[in-house]
Design a protein around this motif. Structure first.
Motif, PDB file in Angstrom:
ATOM      1  N   ALA A   1      -8.147  18.469  -1.720  1.00  0.00           N
ATOM      2  CA  ALA A   1      -6.767  17.987  -1.634  1.00  0.00           C
ATOM      3  C   ALA A   1      -6.600  17.029  -0.462  1.00  0.00           C
ATOM      4  N   VAL A   2      -7.226  17.362   0.672  1.00  0.00           N
ATOM      5  CA  VAL A   2      -7.145  16.499   1.853  1.00  0.00           C
ATOM      6  C   VAL A   2      -7.799  15.149   1.577  1.00  0.00           C
ATOM      7  N   LEU A   3      -8.937  15.155   0.905  1.00  0.00           N
ATOM      8  CA  LEU A   3      -9.606  13.897   0.571  1.00  0.00           C
ATOM      9  C   LEU A   3      -8.733  13.039  -0.344  1.00  0.00           C
ATOM     10  N   ALA A   4      -8.037  13.673  -1.285  1.00  0.00           N
ATOM     11  CA  ALA A   4      -7.127  12.937  -2.167  1.00  0.00           C
ATOM     12  C   ALA A   4      -5.964  12.363  -1.370  1.00  0.00           C
ATOM     13  N   LEU A   5      -5.447  13.146  -0.438  1.00  0.00           N
ATOM     14  CA  LEU A   5      -4.349  12.675   0.415  1.00  0.00           C
ATOM     15  C   LEU A   5      -4.797  11.500   1.287  1.00  0.00           C
ATOM     16  N   LEU A   6      -5.997  11.584   1.812  1.00  0.00           N
ATOM     17  CA  LEU A   6      -6.512  10.504   2.653  1.00  0.00           C
ATOM     18  C   LEU A   6      -6.716   9.221   1.847  1.00  0.00           C
ATOM     19  N   LEU A   7      -7.189   9.381   0.625  1.00  0.00           N
ATOM     20  CA  LEU A   7      -7.369   8.211  -0.241  1.00  0.00           C
ATOM     21  C   LEU A   7      -6.010   7.589  -0.558  1.00  0.00           C
ATOM     22  N   PHE A   8      -5.027   8.443  -0.812  1.00  0.00           N
ATOM     23  CA  PHE A   8      -3.661   7.964  -1.038  1.00  0.00           C
ATOM     24  C   PHE A   8      -3.150   7.195   0.171  1.00  0.00           C
ATOM     25  N   ARG A   9      -3.362   7.755   1.376  1.00  0.00           N
ATOM     26  CA  ARG A   9      -2.839   7.109   2.595  1.00  0.00           C
ATOM     27  C   ARG A   9      -3.512   5.767   2.841  1.00  0.00           C
ATOM     28  N   LEU A  10      -4.774   5.664   2.471  1.00  0.00           N
ATOM     29  CA  LEU A  10      -5.479   4.393   2.622  1.00  0.00           C
ATOM     30  C   LEU A  10      -4.797   3.306   1.787  1.00  0.00           C
ATOM     31  N   VAL A  11      -4.447   3.647   0.563  1.00  0.00           N
ATOM     32  CA  VAL A  11      -3.778   2.678  -0.316  1.00  0.00           C
ATOM     33  C   VAL A  11      -2.332   2.463   0.137  1.00  0.00           C
ATOM     34  N   TRP A  12      -1.665   3.542   0.522  1.00  0.00           N
ATOM     35  CA  TRP A  12      -0.272   3.448   0.954  1.00  0.00           C
ATOM     36  C   TRP A  12      -0.148   2.658   2.267  1.00  0.00           C
ATOM     37  N   GLY A  13      -1.217   2.612   3.015  1.00  0.00           N
ATOM     38  CA  GLY A  13      -1.226   1.819   4.232  1.00  0.00           C
ATOM     39  C   GLY A  13      -1.196   0.327   3.950  1.00  0.00           C
TER      40      GLY A  13
END
Length: 221
Positions: A46-58
């Motif tokens: 879940a954390v890895l998915a969140l981090l991937l999301f934040r990379l794109v959201w950045g």
């Protein structure tokens, strides 16, 4: 005149608090061990998915959530530490806060990926451990259980200390804006877009991010 500015859009706030809860749960499950390690792995995914999301959201997120909004030069960081701040430093992430964000993103990513290749040789084995040599697994396990864990603990302690310092010493509440999304400023500043369409876009990005992680586990695991 004070102006209410939307600094943190809803997706950024949800990311922040979801990541906070997940990291706390990861620490708890790691210390419990045994059957709790199954939850530990799922929380890690879940954390890895969140981090991937934040990379794109950045890149695609609200103004103050974009990496471009908190990229500072070494000179700007030094000036901030010397007390020579500028109005922008009071809106989103200040120069020191920006360094903290980048450090967390990098270290959490390393911690998550090292967990995928770890093997405690007792109860749990990372889903990608079979893809690399025994030496790589040993190094990943050492990093995940020792140095990586302690670096993250240090970053968390430093983060909490900084929040308390700003709250009691500088009289700046950094927690409230991450709950409400808004800040009151005495100077004009752009607001982050936080429309329904932005939130739908964030949901799609999160779903794709989760799908990539699940797909990788199915394909390589």
């Amino acid at each position: 005149m004070l102006r209410k500015i939307r600094v943190w859009d809803a997706p950024t706030r949800l990311f922040h608090w979801s990541l906070t809860v997940a990291v706390i749960a990861l620490v708890i499950t790691a210390n419990l061990g045994g059957t709790a390690m199954e939850w530990h792995f799922w929380l890690g995914y879940a954390v890895l998915a969140l981090l991937l999301f934040r990379l794109v959201w950045g890149v695609l997120g609200g103004h103050w959530s974009r990496f471009s909004a908190f990229v500072y030069s070494p000179k700007e960081v030094v000036n901030y530490l010397r007390g020579k701040s500028i109005p922008k430093d009071r809106i989103g992430h200040n120069p020191v806060g920006a360094l903290s964000v980048y450090a967390f993103l990098v270290m959490l990513t390393l911690q998550g990926f090292s967990g995928l290749f770890s093997d405690d040789e007792i109860f749990t084995t990372g889903p990608f451990a079979h893809l690399v040599s025994g030496e790589w697994v040993s190094n990943a396990t050492w990093y995940h259980k020792d140095i990586g864990q302690y670096i993250l603990m240090a970053l968390i302690a430093l983060h909490v200390t900084a929040i308390m310092f700003y709250l009691f010493k500088k009289k700046q509440n950094l927690i409230k804006p991450m709950l409400t999304g808004d800040k009151l400023l005495d100077f004009p500043a752009p607001s982050s877009s936080d429309k329904t369409s932005d939130r739908i876009k964030a949901l799609v990005i999160l779903a794709i991010s989760a799908g990539i992680i699940v797909g990788a586990l199915q394909w390589f695991g």
